[in-house]
Each structure stands twice: as structure tokens, then as C-alpha cells.
Write a protein that holds these residues in place. Structure first.
Motif, short mmCIF file in Angstrom:
data_model
loop_
_atom_site.label_atom_id
_atom_site.label_comp_id
_atom_site.label_asym_id
_atom_site.label_seq_id
_atom_site.Cartn_x
_atom_site.Cartn_y
_atom_site.Cartn_z
N ILE A 163 0.87 -1.18 0.00
CA ILE A 163 0.00 0.00 0.00
C ILE A 163 0.90 1.22 0.00
N LYS A 164 0.67 2.13 -0.96
CA LYS A 164 1.49 3.33 -1.08
C LYS A 164 0.62 4.56 -0.81
N LEU A 165 1.01 5.31 0.23
CA LEU A 165 0.31 6.53 0.61
C LEU A 165 1.31 7.68 0.56
N LEU A 166 1.19 8.54 -0.45
CA LEU A 166 2.12 9.63 -0.68
C LEU A 166 3.55 9.11 -0.75
N LEU A 167 4.37 9.39 0.23
CA LEU A 167 5.76 8.94 0.22
C LEU A 167 5.97 7.64 0.99
N LEU A 168 4.98 7.19 1.73
CA LEU A 168 5.10 6.00 2.59
C LEU A 168 4.56 4.76 1.89
N SER A 169 5.36 3.70 1.89
CA SER A 169 4.94 2.40 1.37
C SER A 169 4.95 1.40 2.52
N VAL A 170 3.88 0.64 2.66
CA VAL A 170 3.78 -0.41 3.68
C VAL A 170 3.50 -1.71 2.94
N TYR A 171 4.20 -2.77 3.35
CA TYR A 171 4.00 -4.04 2.65
C TYR A 171 3.90 -5.19 3.62
N ALA A 172 3.28 -6.27 3.17
CA ALA A 172 3.21 -7.54 3.90
C ALA A 172 3.41 -8.64 2.87
N ASP A 173 4.19 -9.66 3.25
CA ASP A 173 4.56 -10.73 2.33
C ASP A 173 4.53 -12.06 3.07
N TYR A 174 4.02 -13.10 2.43
CA TYR A 174 3.97 -14.44 3.02
C TYR A 174 4.62 -15.40 2.03
N THR A 175 5.61 -16.14 2.49
CA THR A 175 6.31 -17.11 1.65
C THR A 175 6.02 -18.51 2.14
N MET A 176 5.62 -19.39 1.21
CA MET A 176 5.29 -20.78 1.53
C MET A 176 6.36 -21.67 0.92
N GLY A 177 6.95 -22.52 1.72
CA GLY A 177 7.97 -23.45 1.27
C GLY A 177 8.27 -24.41 2.40
N GLU A 178 9.49 -24.94 2.41
CA GLU A 178 9.86 -25.83 3.51
C GLU A 178 9.74 -25.09 4.84
N TYR A 179 10.14 -23.82 4.85
CA TYR A 179 9.98 -22.96 6.01
C TYR A 179 9.10 -21.79 5.61
N GLU A 180 8.00 -21.59 6.32
CA GLU A 180 7.12 -20.47 6.04
C GLU A 180 7.68 -19.21 6.68
N SER A 181 7.49 -18.09 6.01
CA SER A 181 7.94 -16.83 6.59
C SER A 181 6.95 -15.72 6.29
N TYR A 182 6.87 -14.79 7.22
CA TYR A 182 6.03 -13.61 7.10
C TYR A 182 6.95 -12.40 7.18
N ASN A 183 6.72 -11.44 6.34
CA ASN A 183 7.52 -10.20 6.35
C ASN A 183 6.59 -9.01 6.28
N VAL A 184 6.86 -8.02 7.07
CA VAL A 184 6.15 -6.75 6.99
C VAL A 184 7.18 -5.64 7.06
N GLY A 185 6.88 -4.53 6.43
CA GLY A 185 7.84 -3.45 6.45
C GLY A 185 7.22 -2.17 5.96
N ALA A 186 8.00 -1.12 6.10
CA ALA A 186 7.58 0.20 5.64
C ALA A 186 8.80 0.94 5.13
N GLY A 187 8.57 1.84 4.19
CA GLY A 187 9.67 2.62 3.66
C GLY A 187 9.17 3.86 2.96
N PHE A 188 10.11 4.73 2.65
CA PHE A 188 9.78 5.95 1.94
C PHE A 188 10.19 5.83 0.49
N THR A 189 9.35 6.30 -0.42
CA THR A 189 9.62 6.24 -1.85
C THR A 189 9.64 7.65 -2.41
N PHE A 190 10.74 7.99 -3.06
CA PHE A 190 10.88 9.31 -3.69
C PHE A 190 11.03 9.13 -5.20
N ARG A 191 9.95 9.28 -5.94
CA ARG A 191 10.02 9.29 -7.39
C ARG A 191 8.81 9.93 -7.99
#
Length: 84
Positions: A56-84
């Protein structure tokens, strides 16, 4: 393989992949007059994996969530600033 779809503030993405690895080593260890042949053969645990995510991108802020399925499952969440 990766694919995504976007509307102005939301991006949904997913991917699918195959992990494939092997290692083959052949050499001779020399210590003075002693020669010792060494051979190593390893096969990786070759499997499929996939992931899905949302950004989700709101002005300069991007927030993400990611789920990976494999031998080991993992969840990732993060936020960052985008300038373009």
C-alpha cells in the motif's frame, strides 16, 4: 515466475519458484609425500516455493506484507519511503 497487479495505491503480487542446487568437489590433499583423494557430492533439498504479498502506497510512505510458503514459512512486513 512473478506477477503483480496494481491500482493507484495498492499492489498485489505473487510468485512461484523452484529451488535447485548441487555441489560436486573432487581434489587431492597433498601433505609432503602423502596424497589423499577427497570427493564430496551433495544434492540440495530441491523443492517448490511460492509467495504472495500486498503493498500500500500513501504519498511517500509504502507499507507491505509478504507471506512465503515453502519448507519454512515466513512472514515479512515493512515500511519505507519512496521518492520518485
Amino acid at each position: 515466475i512473478q506477477a503483480s497487479a496494481s491500482i493507484p495505491i495498492i499492489t498485489v503480487y505473487g510468485g512461484f519458484g523452484l529451488e535447485n542446487s548441487s555441489l560436486n568437489v573432487d581434489y587431492t590433499y597433498k601433505d609432503g609425500e602423502t596424497n589423499i583423494p577427497i570427493s564430496i557430492n551433495l544434492e540440495g533439498n530441491n523443492k517448490f516455493r511460492s509467495n504472495v504479498g500486498l503493498r500500500i502506497k500513501l504519498l511517500l510512505l509504502s507499507v507491505y506484507a509478504d507471506y512465503t510458503m515453502g519448507e519454512y514459512e515466513s512472514y515479512n512486513v515493512g515500511a519505507g519511503f519512496t521518492f520518485r
